[in-house]
Motif scaffolding. Structure first.
Motif, PDB file in Angstrom:
ATOM      1  N   TYR A  99       0.836  -1.189   0.000  1.00  0.00           N
ATOM      2  CA  TYR A  99       0.000   0.000   0.000  1.00  0.00           C
ATOM      3  C   TYR A  99       0.882   1.255   0.000  1.00  0.00           C
ATOM      4  O   TYR A  99       1.820   1.364   0.778  1.00  0.00           O
ATOM      5  N   ASN A 100       0.549   2.160  -0.869  1.00  0.00           N
ATOM      6  CA  ASN A 100       1.167   3.490  -0.882  1.00  0.00           C
ATOM      7  C   ASN A 100       2.705   3.446  -0.865  1.00  0.00           C
ATOM      8  O   ASN A 100       3.351   4.039   0.005  1.00  0.00           O
ATOM      9  N   PRO A 101       3.329   2.773  -1.845  1.00  0.00           N
ATOM     10  CA  PRO A 101       4.795   2.736  -1.878  1.00  0.00           C
ATOM     11  C   PRO A 101       5.370   4.069  -2.372  1.00  0.00           C
ATOM     12  O   PRO A 101       4.712   4.800  -3.117  1.00  0.00           O
ATOM     13  N   ASP A 102       6.594   4.356  -1.939  1.00  0.00           N
ATOM     14  CA  ASP A 102       7.317   5.454  -2.580  1.00  0.00           C
ATOM     15  C   ASP A 102       7.998   4.895  -3.833  1.00  0.00           C
ATOM     16  O   ASP A 102       7.878   3.695  -4.140  1.00  0.00           O
ATOM     17  N   ALA A 103       8.708   5.749  -4.578  1.00  0.00           N
ATOM     18  CA  ALA A 103       9.285   5.314  -5.857  1.00  0.00           C
ATOM     19  C   ALA A 103      10.320   4.209  -5.665  1.00  0.00           C
ATOM     20  O   ALA A 103      10.452   3.309  -6.510  1.00  0.00           O
ATOM     21  N   PHE A 104      11.070   4.250  -4.540  1.00  0.00           N
ATOM     22  CA  PHE A 104      12.078   3.209  -4.301  1.00  0.00           C
ATOM     23  C   PHE A 104      11.412   1.855  -4.047  1.00  0.00           C
ATOM     24  O   PHE A 104      11.822   0.830  -4.612  1.00  0.00           O
ATOM     25  N   HIS A 105      10.383   1.835  -3.208  1.00  0.00           N
ATOM     26  CA  HIS A 105       9.698   0.578  -2.927  1.00  0.00           C
ATOM     27  C   HIS A 105       8.929   0.099  -4.163  1.00  0.00           C
ATOM     28  O   HIS A 105       8.790  -1.108  -4.378  1.00  0.00           O
ATOM     29  N   PHE A 106       8.442   1.009  -4.954  1.00  0.00           N
ATOM     30  CA  PHE A 106       7.820   0.617  -6.220  1.00  0.00           C
ATOM     31  C   PHE A 106       8.838  -0.106  -7.097  1.00  0.00           C
ATOM     32  O   PHE A 106       8.545  -1.174  -7.651  1.00  0.00           O
ATOM     33  N   LEU A 107      10.018   0.471  -7.215  1.00  0.00           N
ATOM     34  CA  LEU A 107      11.075  -0.140  -8.035  1.00  0.00           C
ATOM     35  C   LEU A 107      11.515  -1.474  -7.435  1.00  0.00           C
ATOM     36  O   LEU A 107      11.710  -2.466  -8.155  1.00  0.00           O
ATOM     37  N   ASN A 108      11.632  -1.524  -6.121  1.00  0.00           N
ATOM     38  CA  ASN A 108      12.133  -2.715  -5.435  1.00  0.00           C
ATOM     39  C   ASN A 108      11.134  -3.862  -5.461  1.00  0.00           C
ATOM     40  O   ASN A 108      11.509  -5.042  -5.492  1.00  0.00           O
ATOM     41  N   GLN A 109       9.833  -3.522  -5.441  1.00  0.00           N
ATOM     42  CA  GLN A 109       8.782  -4.539  -5.377  1.00  0.00           C
ATOM     43  C   GLN A 109       8.007  -4.666  -6.698  1.00  0.00           C
ATOM     44  O   GLN A 109       6.887  -5.177  -6.701  1.00  0.00           O
ATOM     45  N   SER A 110       8.593  -4.235  -7.784  1.00  0.00           N
ATOM     46  CA  SER A 110       7.846  -4.158  -9.047  1.00  0.00           C
ATOM     47  C   SER A 110       7.304  -5.507  -9.507  1.00  0.00           C
ATOM     48  O   SER A 110       6.238  -5.573 -10.136  1.00  0.00           O
ATOM     49  N   GLU A 111       8.017  -6.612  -9.181  1.00  0.00           N
ATOM     50  CA  GLU A 111       7.516  -7.932  -9.588  1.00  0.00           C
ATOM     51  C   GLU A 111       6.209  -8.279  -8.889  1.00  0.00           C
ATOM     52  O   GLU A 111       5.433  -9.099  -9.393  1.00  0.00           O
ATOM     53  N   ASN A 112       5.976  -7.671  -7.736  1.00  0.00           N
ATOM     54  CA  ASN A 112       4.757  -7.966  -6.973  1.00  0.00           C
ATOM     55  C   ASN A 112       3.648  -6.953  -7.226  1.00  0.00           C
ATOM     56  O   ASN A 112       2.593  -7.025  -6.589  1.00  0.00           O
ATOM     57  N   LEU A 113       3.900  -6.015  -8.128  1.00  0.00           N
ATOM     58  CA  LEU A 113       2.916  -4.971  -8.418  1.00  0.00           C
ATOM     59  C   LEU A 113       2.330  -5.163  -9.806  1.00  0.00           C
ATOM     60  O   LEU A 113       2.942  -5.794 -10.688  1.00  0.00           O
ATOM     61  N   ASP A 114       1.169  -4.605 -10.007  1.00  0.00           N
ATOM     62  CA  ASP A 114       0.481  -4.717 -11.302  1.00  0.00           C
ATOM     63  C   ASP A 114       1.049  -3.670 -12.263  1.00  0.00           C
ATOM     64  O   ASP A 114       0.580  -2.529 -12.314  1.00  0.00           O
ATOM     65  N   VAL A 115       2.080  -4.060 -12.999  1.00  0.00           N
ATOM     66  CA  VAL A 115       2.670  -3.166 -14.009  1.00  0.00           C
ATOM     67  C   VAL A 115       2.596  -3.809 -15.395  1.00  0.00           C
ATOM     68  O   VAL A 115       3.404  -3.516 -16.275  1.00  0.00           O
ATOM     69  N   GLY A 116       1.637  -4.715 -15.581  1.00  0.00           N
ATOM     70  CA  GLY A 116       1.510  -5.386 -16.873  1.00  0.00           C
ATOM     71  C   GLY A 116       2.642  -6.373 -17.080  1.00  0.00           C
ATOM     72  O   GLY A 116       3.105  -7.052 -16.158  1.00  0.00           O
ATOM     73  N   ASP A 117       3.122  -6.441 -18.324  1.00  0.00           N
ATOM     74  CA  ASP A 117       4.197  -7.378 -18.662  1.00  0.00           C
ATOM     75  C   ASP A 117       5.587  -6.782 -18.482  1.00  0.00           C
ATOM     76  O   ASP A 117       6.581  -7.418 -18.837  1.00  0.00           O
ATOM     77  N   HIS A 118       5.681  -5.595 -17.958  1.00  0.00           N
ATOM     78  CA  HIS A 118       6.972  -4.901 -17.882  1.00  0.00           C
ATOM     79  C   HIS A 118       7.798  -5.398 -16.694  1.00  0.00           C
ATOM     80  O   HIS A 118       7.266  -5.702 -15.618  1.00  0.00           O
ATOM     81  N   ARG A 119       9.116  -5.448 -16.910  1.00  0.00           N
ATOM     82  CA  ARG A 119      10.064  -5.822 -15.871  1.00  0.00           C
ATOM     83  C   ARG A 119      11.081  -4.700 -15.712  1.00  0.00           C
ATOM     84  O   ARG A 119      11.509  -4.092 -16.710  1.00  0.00           O
TER      85      ARG A 119
END
Length: 627
Positions: free
Chosen positions: A135-155
């Protein structure tokens, strides 16, 4: 509020939302039905991201507001100053102010406000419910947890690894509101590219102190990045490119001042997933790293399979390969590349002849590196022109200034185009995206005269007696030797009296005679090469009024015509139009005897005689009085 029925339906089904409405202050951002029709994502918990626990009328919206979703992720507010009214955005959704600011009290006498918006607000979501919810990640946690987030097919592993290796995680942890650009893994080819992502390049992917959403950000406005300092200066701006049906969003980094490791110039990247709100700003996923110049012009074009130049690339493929081989071998080149939209013009679609297509492509290629800044510098004291890969074809540049805004135009083969994306850097040159295809005319002779700033005086004179109207006739073929403004200035020096009279309204007859001397009407228009072939000694051309006798010579890759014993430089030959060809010349076909008037043309001959008789009578009257 019939326009938000789908939002109201979601609201009714949310127990938390209904409880909040019953007991607390609320601001609701309600998307229109049309917005929900366009939205294809999950609607789970969506309603809570459109609610805040404070009542905020329009005049109090600023910075950000906290939503009621788990973790209270922010909704970023953008206020764009307007002349009469500010435009307001919540994240990337515009607030429809005429349907907003609906205020009332609930049963607890708590104020509640409704604002209608044109898009659905989408928070950061976990990829699936089985994983740990984020919930409510900052940009670093977004980058760090991107595999667990809904970003489509992007890695995002490759960029994340470079951030770790360069100890730049603090950049993405920084509190406040910032804009972060994260390149996806597909953009890290060829292989040496990851090694070029150093600390300065990472800084060049962050715009500090601004949360910039695509629709809420002015296009082509430069924003300083973290890589804007004394030694290196990098800005980023947003732009859009259309293929005639849909538009794509792009960002471009402009390294204004570089160093041995960071090449000056523009790098263009497409936004593949936009407007991801995070606790400290907004994230945009892009298809390649910014600032990194590691591809040739050929490779850049090949990368544009679905990009802003894919139509240009397709035409190069249609040509058969010679043009691509040519630019592959060059160490220094500049390519003026038409946008996708430029190729939708009807007369361009019908070009199937490979030789003609190759000639058109060559007109867009210059055998040297030309930045916009260099062109502007060269254009200060004279109109800058440069030879192209097309034989005897040059490009002519014009710098137009409107206050602080500077526009660069380029003309080739009778077509005037505007540079819309300048200075895209490659290892062997530069690419400038332009808004028209050079070499395929779209204006008549009349329209070309009207729009070309170098031909103002000839056009102004042609307005007398409706001479210009005849030049729009699509059934005729004209060859028009058009004096540029410089030529009329020369005429003013050599024939001051005649020049003055020509620019007086009362001498339209003489103006027409002179302009007709410059205009050839025949079955076909004549290029300068055609005229040179025809003229063994002298060529006689049928003008509107009489005949034009000229001699033609070519010297130092320029053409000259001799008229009445004077060799006149053809400044711009072969300016093609839909109904003819213009040759821009440096002198006027003008003689002193062309304008000889012994009386004022506004005074009739009879009036002149009356004036003389009265003058004589007055002389005798004065003499009689003296006697």
């Amino acid at each position: 509020m019939f326009c938000v029925l789908q939002f109201y339906s979601l609201l009714e089904n949310s127990a938390i939302a209904n409880n909040t409405l019953q007991y607390r202050q609320v601001t609701l951002f309600a998307p229109t039905n049309r917005a929900f029709q366009k939205y294809k994502g999950s609607k789970d918990d969506l309603i809570l991201y459109h609610m805040t626990n404070l009542a905020k009328p329009l005049d109090q919206l600023d910075g950000s507001v906290s939503s009621e979703l788990e973790g209270n992720p922010p909704i970023w507010i953008t206020r764009i100053k307007g002349r009469y009214r500010d435009d307001l955005y919540a994240n990337n959704a515009q607030i429809l102010q005429d349907r907003s600011n609906y205020i009332q009290m609930n049963h607890q006498q708590k104020q509640q406000v409704l604002h209608v918006i044109d898009k659905v607000l989408v928070p950061v979501r976990s990829a699936n419910k089985d994983t740990t919810q984020i919930y409510n990640p900052d940009a670093f946690h977004f980058l760090n947890q991107s595999e667990n987030l809904d970003v489509g097919d992007h890695r995002l592993r490759s960029f994340r690894q470079r951030v770790y290796q360069n100890n730049k995680g603090n950049v993405f942890l920084s509190e406040g509101k910032h804009t972060f650009f994260i390149p996806v893994d597909e953009g890290f080819k060829p292989t040496p590219r990851p090694e070029k992502i150093d600390q300065k390049v990472i800084d060049g992917h962050v715009i500090p102190n601004h949360a910039l959403f695509t629709d809420a950000t002015p296009k082509d406005k430069d924003y300083e990045t973290l890589a804007f300092g004394d030694n290196v200066r990098v800005t980023i701006s947003f732009s859009t490119q259309s293929n005639g049906k849909a538009s794509s969003y792009y960002v471009k980094s402009n390294t204004i001042v570089g160093d041995p490791n960071h090449t000056e110039g523009v790098v263009l990247a497409e936004i593949v997933k936009a407007n991801i709100p995070v606790r400290n700003g907004v994230v945009h996923l892009i298809n390649r790293p910014l600032m990194v110049v590691d591809t040739t012009v050929k490779q850049f074009l090949e990368d544009q399979e679905d990009g802003p130049l894919h139509e240009f690339y397709n035409k190069i493929q249609d040509e058969g390969g010679e043009f691509m081989q040519q630019i592959t071998k060059l160490r220094d080149l500049t390519l003026f590349a038409p946008s996708n939209l430029a190729w939708t013009t009807a007369n361009i679609v019908n070009v199937h002849n490979r030789d003609k297509l190759r000639e058109i492509l060559n007109l867009h290629l210059v055998y040297e590196r030309l930045t916009v800044e260099k062109i502007r510098d060269e254009n200060v004291n004279q109109l800058f022109q440069v030879q192209t890969a097309a034989e005897r074809r040059k490009l002519y540049f014009n710098v137009i200034k409107h206050g602080h805004n500077v526009t660069l135009t380029v003309e080739g083969g009778g077509v005037n185009a505007t540079v819309i994306e300048p200075n895209i850097a490659a290892t062997n040159g530069f690419v400038h995206i332009i808004d028209r295809v050079l070499g395929l005319p779209y204006t008549s002779v009349k329209e070309k005269l009207q729009s070309d700033p170098m031909l103002n005086n000839t056009y102004h004179l042609g307005q007398q007696g409706n001479f210009n109207e005849e030049l729009g006739d699509s059934t005729k073929r004209f060859t028009y030797f058009v004096p540029r403004d410089y030529a009329w200035h020369k005429a003013e020096i050599h024939f001051p009296s005649a020049h003055k009279k020509l620019f007086m309204k009362d001498y339209g007859y003489h103006v027409r005679q002179i302009l007709e001397r410059h205009l050839v009407v025949s079955d076909q228009p004549y290029t300068m090469a055609d005229l040179k072939r025809l003229a063994n000694d002298t060529v006689t051309l049928p003008t509107v009024r009489d005949h034009l006798k000229l001699r033609i010579k070519e010297s130092d890759k320029s053409y000259y015509v001799e008229w009445q014993g004077e060799w006149i430089h053809v400044f711009r030959p072969d300016v093609e139009c839909t109904n003819g060809i213009i040759h821009v010349i440096d002198s006027v076909f003008l003689k002193e005897s062309d304008v000889r008037v012994t009386r004022s043309p506004s005074v009739p001959l009879m009036a002149t005689h009356v004036t003389i008789i009265l003058s004589v009578a007055m002389l005798f009257s004065v003499k009689w009085l003296l006697l």
